[in-house]
Design a protein around this motif. Structure first.
Motif, short mmCIF file in Angstrom:
data_model
loop_
_atom_site.label_atom_id
_atom_site.label_comp_id
_atom_site.label_asym_id
_atom_site.label_seq_id
_atom_site.Cartn_x
_atom_site.Cartn_y
_atom_site.Cartn_z
N MET A 138 -5.56 -3.07 3.41
CA MET A 138 -5.54 -1.61 3.58
C MET A 138 -6.00 -0.95 2.29
O MET A 138 -5.27 -0.97 1.29
N ASN A 182 -0.84 -16.30 1.26
CA ASN A 182 -0.64 -15.38 2.39
C ASN A 182 -1.94 -15.10 3.12
O ASN A 182 -1.98 -15.07 4.35
N CYS A 212 0.96 -4.60 3.13
CA CYS A 212 -0.20 -4.19 3.91
C CYS A 212 -1.41 -3.91 3.03
O CYS A 212 -2.54 -3.97 3.50
N HIS A 213 -1.16 -3.67 1.74
CA HIS A 213 -2.24 -3.28 0.83
C HIS A 213 -3.15 -4.47 0.50
O HIS A 213 -4.25 -4.57 1.01
N ARG A 214 -2.64 -5.44 -0.28
CA ARG A 214 -3.48 -6.58 -0.68
C ARG A 214 -2.88 -7.92 -0.27
O ARG A 214 -3.26 -8.96 -0.79
N HIS A 215 -1.90 -7.87 0.63
CA HIS A 215 -1.32 -9.08 1.23
C HIS A 215 -0.47 -9.91 0.28
O HIS A 215 -0.17 -11.09 0.57
N ALA A 216 -0.05 -9.35 -0.84
CA ALA A 216 0.88 -10.06 -1.71
C ALA A 216 2.22 -10.22 -1.00
O ALA A 216 2.62 -9.37 -0.20
N LEU A 251 4.04 -0.73 -4.11
CA LEU A 251 4.34 -0.05 -2.85
C LEU A 251 5.78 -0.36 -2.44
O LEU A 251 6.26 -1.48 -2.61
N LYS A 284 -0.44 4.87 8.33
CA LYS A 284 -0.70 3.48 8.73
C LYS A 284 -0.15 2.47 7.71
O LYS A 284 -0.18 1.26 7.95
N ALA A 285 0.32 2.97 6.56
CA ALA A 285 0.84 2.04 5.55
C ALA A 285 2.25 1.59 5.95
O ALA A 285 3.23 2.29 5.72
N CYS A 286 2.33 0.44 6.57
CA CYS A 286 3.64 -0.10 6.94
C CYS A 286 3.50 -1.60 7.12
O CYS A 286 2.40 -2.13 7.22
N ARG A 339 4.39 -9.69 3.54
CA ARG A 339 2.98 -9.53 3.18
C ARG A 339 2.71 -8.03 3.10
O ARG A 339 2.71 -7.34 4.12
#
Lengths: 364, 364, 364
Positions: free
Chosen positions: A325, A315, B52-56, B75, B95-97, B50
């Motif tokens: 983030m 990704n 938003c935190h670590r793109h997993a 999340l 902003k976490a979305c 993906r």
């Protein structure tokens, strides 16, 4: 991009054959191929695995006493890196040599120092005691990742992932993610290194035992669990973990599970990583079947990690510039990355000052 | 490089599992991984795959009601894209979305809108009626290409290749290549879109029936054949084709073959493509064995196309700057590429004007 | 980066099928796909394997008489490269043509000239006589490398590697590496070419016979061995080698082994290479089993080379800017590389002068 003045694990001690063996061991570290072998006197040699002449790997050649002869045109190199023979020629240019890396074996891990050899300092080796100890028992592990090593550091610096990635293996409860870890700094081992890494301590009270704990004994109550680890520069985790019946004694071998784990990451290239690991149990708590069971649990769990991190990296590769983030759970990894970047900056700054030559070999 | 304000097919309707299924469906479109799922209420959700935190990838996580929980650190995201829970924390940053894409299902094709969500307009969906109709019957197809999608558009915009690539399958005669198609423009569906694509009509009189027509009935005379299709932006072919005994009635089901085909290309990355296709026959003309036979003929023929286009792309990669030579037979593809480039230019121009935010989710 | 005004071997003569065959032969040379076929009149044609229209490979099409028809949209090309037919159109643009390369067959090697066709000169073909001769016998070989061709040139220009890479096959003694070769220049074949390559002569007295010599006869004494070769631009080795009992007559067929070898390297791309080779023995010295044995020895030895050079190239790729260390044993390869670079520079210089067009086809 990498910290160079530090120790990286290149191999388990048993991976590098004895001096008498015709096998040559090679592994790439920080994008540099490194040959590791043992002299007849028992010393370790870590030598650039690239002949200075035409860059052929020396590991394709052969041992001759304590020297290595290139298998392409026959140049012979001593443990000091000096070329002692060029077939057909009576003299050897003084510049004909290969790089020698400081190397050290400690508790069955073989470390190489990839930066300025003059700065190599065994006081900076981590205390991986359970890798070789009369009191602890384990089966050693190795895994290869096709991802950058920092993504795996991130993983190890935030155990909240145990609740999700390892829901059915190591974790077993969302309570691990919910528990706030205590995060402090590991003080430096030398004056040069004011901080060695990050210490993370996570306690989870009154949760079910994870499946593999049942191999030690049958738990019929909930447990208090603990995970206390240091994550040291460049990328080594040393952890005490375990569990005991809720409200019980964590140091009572008759009722608790107590483990020590040593894990370390070594960048192979910018996008691939070597992972050395083990999780030990006290020799008198559990037999070989417990050792095997812990190892198998680790392998299963680390495959879960690798699947996740590999998917994450895929990704990231779609859009490498997109920012992540930062969240509260990233406190340890954020601090560690800042510590690492500080060291890399300091190292680069020092390289622009007058400094001892990189070309001086250091005896191992 | 891609048109973004338009609908791309991401899946056949039956590829996306029901709300109750633990399976999560993901596919990459325009280099962006997209998760598609169905809510318990029956709505479709197309969500950036993906975290938003670590793109997993969220597709490595799990459904929880109408939300999806990331399998890395837990999340949880609602169908609106909003993060509703971060394990271990009582509050969630606004902003976490994750990005939500407008999505629509029409006649068993699921479309996503990859551009400005505010501009998403179901009036722009193509009329792929035969993909789901009581009057038409087909077996749906999917194929993956390791080539840019425009090379496949080129192929579909010039049926003269039937005489050569499909000499022994769909084509069967050099007369197809010799017939001049009539090329016109498809008028726009909305004021914003003055032109929707290119219409191509090709008639070939008095030629032998292609092998797979014989599955409908045994033809002992030559046929008059027709291929009438629209090729619509971004890359969808809608075609009526068929044949009837030379000089006969094209609308007589007793003597003619009448087919409707829907095919569409979706860029996966700059060098790979998803291809969704079907060719339908009227339900009362031919049984399941005819359906199967048409499908098998398509697969055989589309493999011929893919072999050719893959070989063409290999040649192009040797010398990407070398210009091609436009010929008369390229009239439709030249017009289509010009139309597409015009839209892309207009879209980029509009993006530099004040415009509605991309971040507003649009209900599907 | 490549010398273009010279002959490269594209195929063994027997690899290109007869005019009547439906098979089309293609191979990539200097990054250009080239189709080679035989006309009904027996001439060879080397044609750019890329239709001028949409760049499809013509080798995916079919022969029609002496012409080739593209399998994508049916354009037909004559041996001159001219397009003679575009299906559906009565006229053909004069610019519709594909590039034709000068081609020549000599002693079962098929050569193509990749530069200015006007300068193609058969006087520059190497004397590969033993590839097709009533006096010599061999089994022809082909090997593909995933390395740049110059690394293989280096290998062939320094036979000291025989002592190490081929210690157990062709070499058999460190004495080869210790013997100093005599290195001279091969004078030019034409006024344009003052030098054609490098001549290397290496004599090794009183050494054990290498294993594969024993297939000719059982040697019970040491041998005097010789390796006399020319290494000609762009990359062809022509070698007389052999051995006779120490102090004996090198030209006595009853007691000596006498071999002639033709080997040539053709760049496929910047990082891959075609390798054509054979080693011949006189027809009356040894039977088919000797021929087979020599071939098998070559294959074994050339696999040893390929393993080494592939490993060398992997190392180079880790750090492409790192300089190699020139040593005395590199005399021939250094001279050859200098000669080659001189020719490339001269060729580029000439291209900036007024010169005959590249587009003029030259009859083969």
């Amino acid at each position: 991009m990498w910290l160079r003045n530090c120790w990286y694990v290149i191999a388990w001690g048993h991976e590098v054959p004895a001096a008498e063996s015709p096998q040559l061991f090679t592994r790439t570290v920080l994008g540099e191929p490194v040959l590791v072998y043992r002299t007849l006197g028992g010393d370790l040699v870590a030598m650039e695995d690239r002949c200075c002449h035409r860059h052929a790997p020396l590991s394709e050649g052969r041992r001759e006493g304590d020297s290595v002869r290139c298998g392409y045109h026959g140049l012979k190199f001593e443990p000091s890196g000096r070329c002692s023979e060029i077939p057909g020629f009576d003299t050897v240019p003084v510049k004909a040599c290969v790089r020698i890396y400081p190397v050290a074996q400690k508790n069955n891990w073989i470390f190489v120092w990839m930066g300025d050899p003059v700065q190599a300092d065994v006081a900076l080796l981590p205390d991986n005691f359970s890798c070789e100890s009369p009191d602890w028992q384990h089966k050693p592990g190795y895994m290869h990742y096709d991802t950058p090593y920092l993504l795996i550091c991130d993983n190890l610096l935030d155990f909240s992932h145990l609740s999700y990635v390892h829901e059915k293996s190591l974790g077993g409860t969302t309570r691990i993610a919910q528990a706030k870890p205590e995060i402090t700094t590991v003080p430096g081992a030398t004056a040069e290194w004011p901080q060695m890494g990050i210490r993370v301590s996570r306690r989870v009270a009154d949760v079910p035992a994870p499946p593999f704990y049942q191999r030690f004994r049958q738990f019929d109550t909930n447990l208090d669990r603990w995970f206390d680890y240091e994550f040291l520069l460049p990328a080594t985790l040393l952890m005490h973990s375990g569990g005991c019946p809720t409200g019980g004694q964590s140091d009572d071998p008759a009722t608790s599970v107590r483990l020590h784990s040593c894990q370390t990451l070594t960048p192979e290239t910018a996008t691939s990583t070597h992972y050395f690991f083990q999780q030990s149990h006290p020799v008198n708590e559990g037999d070989n079947s417990v050792t095997e069971s812990i190892y198998n649990s680790l392998i299963d769990a680390f495959n879960e990690d690798r699947d996740m991190i590999t998917a994450q990296f895929r990704n990231i590769a779609f859009d490498p510039e997109r920012p992540m983030m930062p969240l509260g759970m990233d406190a340890a990894l954020t601090r560690f990355r800042r510590l690492l970047e500080g060291r890399i900056t300091a190292e680069r700054h020092a390289m622009n000052q007058p400094h001892p030559s990189l070309s001086t070999p250091v005896a191992s």
